[in-house]
Scaffold this motif. Structure first.
Motif, PDB file in Angstrom:
ATOM      1  N   ARG A 178       0.816  -1.215   0.000  1.00 20.77           N
ATOM      2  CA  ARG A 178       0.000   0.000   0.000  1.00 20.77           C
ATOM      3  C   ARG A 178       0.853   1.271   0.000  1.00 20.77           C
ATOM      4  O   ARG A 178       0.521   2.255   0.667  1.00 20.77           O
ATOM      5  CB  ARG A 178      -0.914   0.030   1.213  1.00 20.77           C
ATOM      6  CG  ARG A 178      -1.971  -1.039   1.252  1.00 20.77           C
ATOM      7  CD  ARG A 178      -2.810  -0.876   2.515  1.00 20.77           C
ATOM      8  NE  ARG A 178      -3.670  -2.020   2.743  1.00 20.77           N
ATOM      9  CZ  ARG A 178      -4.345  -2.231   3.870  1.00 20.77           C
ATOM     10  NH1 ARG A 178      -4.256  -1.355   4.857  1.00 20.77           N
ATOM     11  NH2 ARG A 178      -5.102  -3.300   4.005  1.00 20.77           N
ATOM     12  N   ASP A 218      -1.881   3.257  -3.859  1.00 20.16           N
ATOM     13  CA  ASP A 218      -2.355   4.108  -2.772  1.00 20.16           C
ATOM     14  C   ASP A 218      -3.859   4.216  -2.894  1.00 20.16           C
ATOM     15  O   ASP A 218      -4.393   4.463  -3.989  1.00 20.16           O
ATOM     16  CB  ASP A 218      -1.722   5.500  -2.848  1.00 20.16           C
ATOM     17  CG  ASP A 218      -2.275   6.406  -1.758  1.00 20.16           C
ATOM     18  OD1 ASP A 218      -1.962   6.146  -0.573  1.00 20.16           O
ATOM     19  OD2 ASP A 218      -3.044   7.336  -2.071  1.00 20.16           O
ATOM     20  N   GLN A 235     -10.566   6.155  11.928  1.00 17.45           N
ATOM     21  CA  GLN A 235     -10.047   6.126  10.564  1.00 17.45           C
ATOM     22  C   GLN A 235     -10.771   7.138   9.673  1.00 17.45           C
ATOM     23  O   GLN A 235     -10.159   7.779   8.818  1.00 17.45           O
ATOM     24  CB  GLN A 235     -10.159   4.721   9.967  1.00 17.45           C
ATOM     25  CG  GLN A 235      -9.185   3.709  10.543  1.00 17.45           C
ATOM     26  CD  GLN A 235      -9.665   3.132  11.858  1.00 17.45           C
ATOM     27  OE1 GLN A 235     -10.846   3.252  12.195  1.00 17.45           O
ATOM     28  NE2 GLN A 235      -8.770   2.499  12.603  1.00 17.45           N
ATOM     29  N   TYR A 264      -4.162  10.461   5.720  1.00 18.08           N
ATOM     30  CA  TYR A 264      -3.794   9.404   4.782  1.00 18.08           C
ATOM     31  C   TYR A 264      -3.366   9.940   3.420  1.00 18.08           C
ATOM     32  O   TYR A 264      -2.948   9.163   2.550  1.00 18.08           O
ATOM     33  CB  TYR A 264      -4.959   8.429   4.600  1.00 18.08           C
ATOM     34  CG  TYR A 264      -5.433   7.807   5.891  1.00 18.08           C
ATOM     35  CD1 TYR A 264      -4.528   7.403   6.870  1.00 18.08           C
ATOM     36  CD2 TYR A 264      -6.787   7.649   6.152  1.00 18.08           C
ATOM     37  CE1 TYR A 264      -4.967   6.856   8.058  1.00 18.08           C
ATOM     38  CE2 TYR A 264      -7.228   7.092   7.344  1.00 18.08           C
ATOM     39  CZ  TYR A 264      -6.309   6.698   8.295  1.00 18.08           C
ATOM     40  OH  TYR A 264      -6.753   6.151   9.482  1.00 18.08           O
ATOM     41  N   TYR A 322      -0.104  13.452   7.741  1.00 18.90           N
ATOM     42  CA  TYR A 322       0.548  12.710   8.829  1.00 18.90           C
ATOM     43  C   TYR A 322       2.017  13.089   8.901  1.00 18.90           C
ATOM     44  O   TYR A 322       2.709  13.164   7.876  1.00 18.90           O
ATOM     45  CB  TYR A 322       0.419  11.213   8.577  1.00 18.90           C
ATOM     46  CG  TYR A 322       1.020  10.344   9.662  1.00 18.90           C
ATOM     47  CD1 TYR A 322       0.371  10.174  10.873  1.00 18.90           C
ATOM     48  CD2 TYR A 322       2.233   9.692   9.468  1.00 18.90           C
ATOM     49  CE1 TYR A 322       0.905   9.375  11.869  1.00 18.90           C
ATOM     50  CE2 TYR A 322       2.776   8.882  10.461  1.00 18.90           C
ATOM     51  CZ  TYR A 322       2.107   8.731  11.663  1.00 18.90           C
ATOM     52  OH  TYR A 322       2.643   7.930  12.643  1.00 18.90           O
ATOM     53  N   ASN A 380       2.276   9.275  -2.131  1.00 23.41           N
ATOM     54  CA  ASN A 380       2.360   8.154  -1.193  1.00 23.41           C
ATOM     55  C   ASN A 380       3.056   6.938  -1.795  1.00 23.41           C
ATOM     56  O   ASN A 380       3.357   5.978  -1.079  1.00 23.41           O
ATOM     57  CB  ASN A 380       0.969   7.752  -0.712  1.00 23.41           C
ATOM     58  CG  ASN A 380       0.426   8.688   0.354  1.00 23.41           C
ATOM     59  OD1 ASN A 380       1.177   9.390   1.017  1.00 23.41           O
ATOM     60  ND2 ASN A 380      -0.885   8.719   0.508  1.00 23.41           N
ATOM     61  N   THR A 438       5.425  11.887   9.721  1.00 27.47           N
ATOM     62  CA  THR A 438       6.138  10.631  10.006  1.00 27.47           C
ATOM     63  C   THR A 438       7.229  10.825  11.052  1.00 27.47           C
ATOM     64  O   THR A 438       7.696   9.849  11.637  1.00 27.47           O
ATOM     65  CB  THR A 438       6.763  10.058   8.723  1.00 27.47           C
ATOM     66  OG1 THR A 438       7.622  11.026   8.123  1.00 27.47           O
ATOM     67  CG2 THR A 438       5.689   9.661   7.722  1.00 27.47           C
ATOM     68  N   TYR A 452      -2.835   1.492   8.146  1.00 19.68           N
ATOM     69  CA  TYR A 452      -3.527   2.743   7.849  1.00 19.68           C
ATOM     70  C   TYR A 452      -2.547   3.915   7.823  1.00 19.68           C
ATOM     71  O   TYR A 452      -2.495   4.674   6.868  1.00 19.68           O
ATOM     72  CB  TYR A 452      -4.619   3.001   8.896  1.00 19.68           C
ATOM     73  CG  TYR A 452      -5.844   2.130   8.730  1.00 19.68           C
ATOM     74  CD1 TYR A 452      -6.858   2.476   7.845  1.00 19.68           C
ATOM     75  CD2 TYR A 452      -5.999   0.959   9.467  1.00 19.68           C
ATOM     76  CE1 TYR A 452      -7.986   1.691   7.681  1.00 19.68           C
ATOM     77  CE2 TYR A 452      -7.121   0.165   9.320  1.00 19.68           C
ATOM     78  CZ  TYR A 452      -8.115   0.534   8.424  1.00 19.68           C
ATOM     79  OH  TYR A 452      -9.218  -0.257   8.269  1.00 19.68           O
ATOM     80  N   ASN A 453      -1.793   4.081   8.894  1.00 18.29           N
ATOM     81  CA  ASN A 453      -0.936   5.248   8.993  1.00 18.29           C
ATOM     82  C   ASN A 453       0.305   5.118   8.116  1.00 18.29           C
ATOM     83  O   ASN A 453       0.861   4.028   7.966  1.00 18.29           O
ATOM     84  CB  ASN A 453      -0.500   5.470  10.446  1.00 18.29           C
ATOM     85  CG  ASN A 453      -1.637   5.951  11.317  1.00 18.29           C
ATOM     86  OD1 ASN A 453      -2.551   6.622  10.837  1.00 18.29           O
ATOM     87  ND2 ASN A 453      -1.595   5.611  12.595  1.00 18.29           N
ATOM     88  N   PRO A 454       0.762   6.230   7.550  1.00 16.59           N
ATOM     89  CA  PRO A 454       2.000   6.211   6.766  1.00 16.59           C
ATOM     90  C   PRO A 454       3.204   5.887   7.648  1.00 16.59           C
ATOM     91  O   PRO A 454       3.212   6.197   8.851  1.00 16.59           O
ATOM     92  CB  PRO A 454       2.095   7.644   6.217  1.00 16.59           C
ATOM     93  CG  PRO A 454       0.707   8.187   6.289  1.00 16.59           C
ATOM     94  CD  PRO A 454       0.095   7.541   7.502  1.00 16.59           C
ATOM     95  N   TYR A 455       4.219   5.271   7.041  1.00 17.99           N
ATOM     96  CA  TYR A 455       5.442   4.922   7.759  1.00 17.99           C
ATOM     97  C   TYR A 455       6.582   5.831   7.318  1.00 17.99           C
ATOM     98  O   TYR A 455       6.594   6.328   6.181  1.00 17.99           O
ATOM     99  CB  TYR A 455       5.822   3.464   7.493  1.00 17.99           C
ATOM    100  CG  TYR A 455       4.982   2.471   8.241  1.00 17.99           C
ATOM    101  CD1 TYR A 455       5.293   2.105   9.546  1.00 17.99           C
ATOM    102  CD2 TYR A 455       3.849   1.907   7.659  1.00 17.99           C
ATOM    103  CE1 TYR A 455       4.514   1.199  10.246  1.00 17.99           C
ATOM    104  CE2 TYR A 455       3.068   1.003   8.347  1.00 17.99           C
ATOM    105  CZ  TYR A 455       3.399   0.658   9.640  1.00 17.99           C
ATOM    106  OH  TYR A 455       2.621  -0.234  10.331  1.00 17.99           O
ATOM    107  N   ASN A 487       1.753   3.440   3.247  1.00 19.21           N
ATOM    108  CA  ASN A 487       1.066   2.767   4.344  1.00 19.21           C
ATOM    109  C   ASN A 487       1.511   1.319   4.514  1.00 19.21           C
ATOM    110  O   ASN A 487       1.219   0.705   5.544  1.00 19.21           O
ATOM    111  CB  ASN A 487      -0.446   2.789   4.105  1.00 19.21           C
ATOM    112  CG  ASN A 487      -1.010   4.185   4.065  1.00 19.21           C
ATOM    113  OD1 ASN A 487      -0.674   4.969   3.177  1.00 19.21           O
ATOM    114  ND2 ASN A 487      -1.868   4.510   4.995  1.00 19.21           N
TER     115      ASN A 487
END
Length: 556
Positions: free
Chosen positions: A85, A119, A439, A448, A472, A126, A474, A92-95, A88
């Motif tokens: 993804r 994405d 979410q 997101y 978000y 993303n 990171t 769910y959350n971005p890394y 993500n």
């Protein structure tokens, strides 16, 4: 020169995930690897999606070991592919980039040749980090445009919007929209562009138009990925084939159809008739069908349809005149763009081979099958199953309020759950959005990524407490703890980078799985220590026993 049509086989990932809740175990996978190696598909999707989570959660198996065993079994016969993804990865959350780089590097080192990157919002930013890290580590970046359709607003919806002063958007998800995304992805380094239609909503007419548009706009190979749930799958793949697709995604017959992708065997017959070379060793398919059919019987507890297809050997077949005429008619119709006839003939072909009938509820609701069943389950748990029709009617509004996200995992589930919440609220005499999932709040807030349609700032304030889109950060990401385990001699829960990545990407599931692994390892170490100690005791007593033995013999 014969035009090639490359095949990406999905059987060991998307096929078993769609049909049998990803329950194939390692022994079952190992049984079919020699046959897949002989078949020589261009690519095999074998990892990512629900595989890492499910095999830890339900099978107590190591995801990296699953991938590496397939790598060892397939060798260089096919490129191995995984699904990710984008930023993500699986959740769910971005890394942060550090996590994405570690995942991509270890995936390629463990056998992945193609990383399919998507994405859920079609926010291309993303995908950027995954594209870069996959390519830096020697893999191919297969970049997806997530296919979706515009919400269907009734005449009443439009009248209410008109009188409220709020304009409903013009169609967004057009061929031009997807082509523009593909052109940007090519600039970003995409090696393949995939049309990812996880809901099976791409109509054969659109499949043909989109394939032509993409082929005329980008120079990288074009792949169509779709499903058969609403009855479009085989017809859409055929339209894509006659309009120049380079790759199509298929599943071997025992795992194909219904919620999964179209059957390879039927696509191969179309390829034969169109003079397209798939490069597959067809002599491997019949024995593969036999083994997969047996595995399907073993997985019967997870088989929602229990409809076994009528098998055909693509290496040695003679079609009955009736079915042969259907294949021929489908091709003629596809070339003439007689879409109604394409649908009639391809659905008749699937009916002849005993695949599930089109799911009319999914087709009319225009939502993925998994989203539909989850919403129904959520309502039934609240004893409100009779409100399903109201929930389906609310989806266009909920989706619009959230910025028209494509209905693909995970946004399909976010929208579906919120639609159920809204109808439950209304049924209890409360305003819409009284109960909001975290979410949904994050989606509206911008956590997101950017939505295809701007979220109304006043709605964002109501839902998320801010008018401003808030991505978000990171930098605020907190890495999962990797504690020492006192009851396992102080061993760390995750003993290497790959296990640490599992812990990072699947925190609770990996924590439970790795604790069992460490417990078993510690029990083995303890047993070995006991056995070694017993051995030392036995060795120390040996002279005494020998002396006693000598005295006994002397007495005789």
């Amino acid at each position: 020169m014969t035009r090639k049509l490359l095949i990406r086989d999905l059987t060991l990932r998307d096929g078993q995930q769609s049909q049998f809740a990803t329950r194939m175990n390692q022994k079952q996978v190992d049984r079919v690897l020699p046959l897949f190696k002989k078949a020589h598909f261009y690519a095999m999707e074998v990892w990512g999606g629900a595989v890492p989570d499910s095999i830890m959660r339900y099978l107590n198996e190591n995801p990296w070991r699953r991938l590496e065993s397939i790598r060892d079994g397939i060798g260089d016969a096919s490129k191995l592919a995984a699904l990710s993804r984008g930023r993500n990865l699986f959740g769910y959350n971005p890394y942060p980039d550090e996590t994405i780089e570690g995942f991509c590097r270890n995936s390629v080192q463990s056998g992945i040749g193609i990383m399919r990157i998507f994405d859920a919002l079609n926010d291309l930013s993303n995908q950027a980090s995954t594209i870069r890290f996959v390519k830096e580590n020697g893999g191919l970046a297969d970049c997806c445009i997530c296919y979706t359709v515009d919400p269907h607003f009734t005449f009443g919806d439009r009248m209410r919007a008109l009188f409220s002063g709020r304009k409903l958007p013009s169609p967004i998800f057009t061929v031009d929209y997807f082509v523009a995304k593909a052109k940007e992805l090519e600039k970003m380094g995409a090696d393949i562009i995939s049309v990812k239609d996880m809901a099976g909503l791409i109509h054969p007419k659109t499949a043909g138009e989109l394939t032509r548009g993409l082929k005329g706009a980008v120079s990288v190979p074009i792949d169509l990925h779709t499903h058969c749930t609403p009855g479009y799958g085989l017809g859409s793949v055929l339209m894509s084939m006659v309009n120049g697709a380079d790759i199509v995604d298929t599943v071997i017959m025992p795992f194909a159809g219904g919620p999964a992708a179209p059957a390879f065997e039927l696509v191969q017959i179309f390829a034969d008739k169109l003079g397209l070379d798939t490069g597959v060793d067809l002599t491997a398919i019949a024995p593969m069908q036999t083994e997969l059919m047996e595995i399907r019987r073993e997985l019967c507890g997870f088989d929602q349809y229990k409809m076994f297809p009528k098998l055909i050997d693509p290496a040695d077949y003679k079609l009955d005149p009736e079915i042969n005429a259907l294949f021929d008619a489908a091709i003629v119709a596809a070339k003439k763009e007689d879409i109604a006839e394409v649908l009639r003939t391809t659905q008749a072909i699937e009916r002849y081979y005993n695949f599930p009938e089109p799911d009319e509820l999914v087709r009319v609701a225009q939502v993925p099958g998994g989203m539909y069943t989850n919403m129904l389950s959520q309502l039934q748990q609240a004893n409100l199953g009779h409100l399903l029709k109201d929930v389906l009617a609310s989806i266009p509004q909920v989706r619009l309020d959230a910025g028209l996200p494509p209905l693909v995992t995970p946004t399909s589930q976010i929208v579906g759950i919120q639609a159920v919440n809204c109808i439950i609220d209304r049924n209890a005499g409360k305003p819409f959005y009284t109960n909001k999932s975290i979410q949904f709040v994050n989606l509206v807030k911008g956590v997101y990524g950017k939505t295809p349609f701007p979220v109304d700032p006043e709605f964002r304030l109501k839902i998320a407490g801010t008018r401003t889109e808030t991505p978000y950060d990171t930098a605020a990401h907190k890495k999962e703890d990797n504690p020492a385990l006192p009851d396992c001699g102080g061993m760390k829960l995750a003993k290497d980078e790959k296990e640490a990545l599992l812990l990072e990407l699947f925190p609770q599931v990996a924590r439970n799985y790795l604790k069992k692994v460490r417990d078993n390892e510690w029990a083995g170490i303890y047993r070995q220590q006991v056995e070694e100690e017993q051995g030392r005791v036995d060795a120390g007593n040996a002279p005494i026993f020998e002396g006693l033995r000598g005295n006994l013999f002397a007495a005789d």
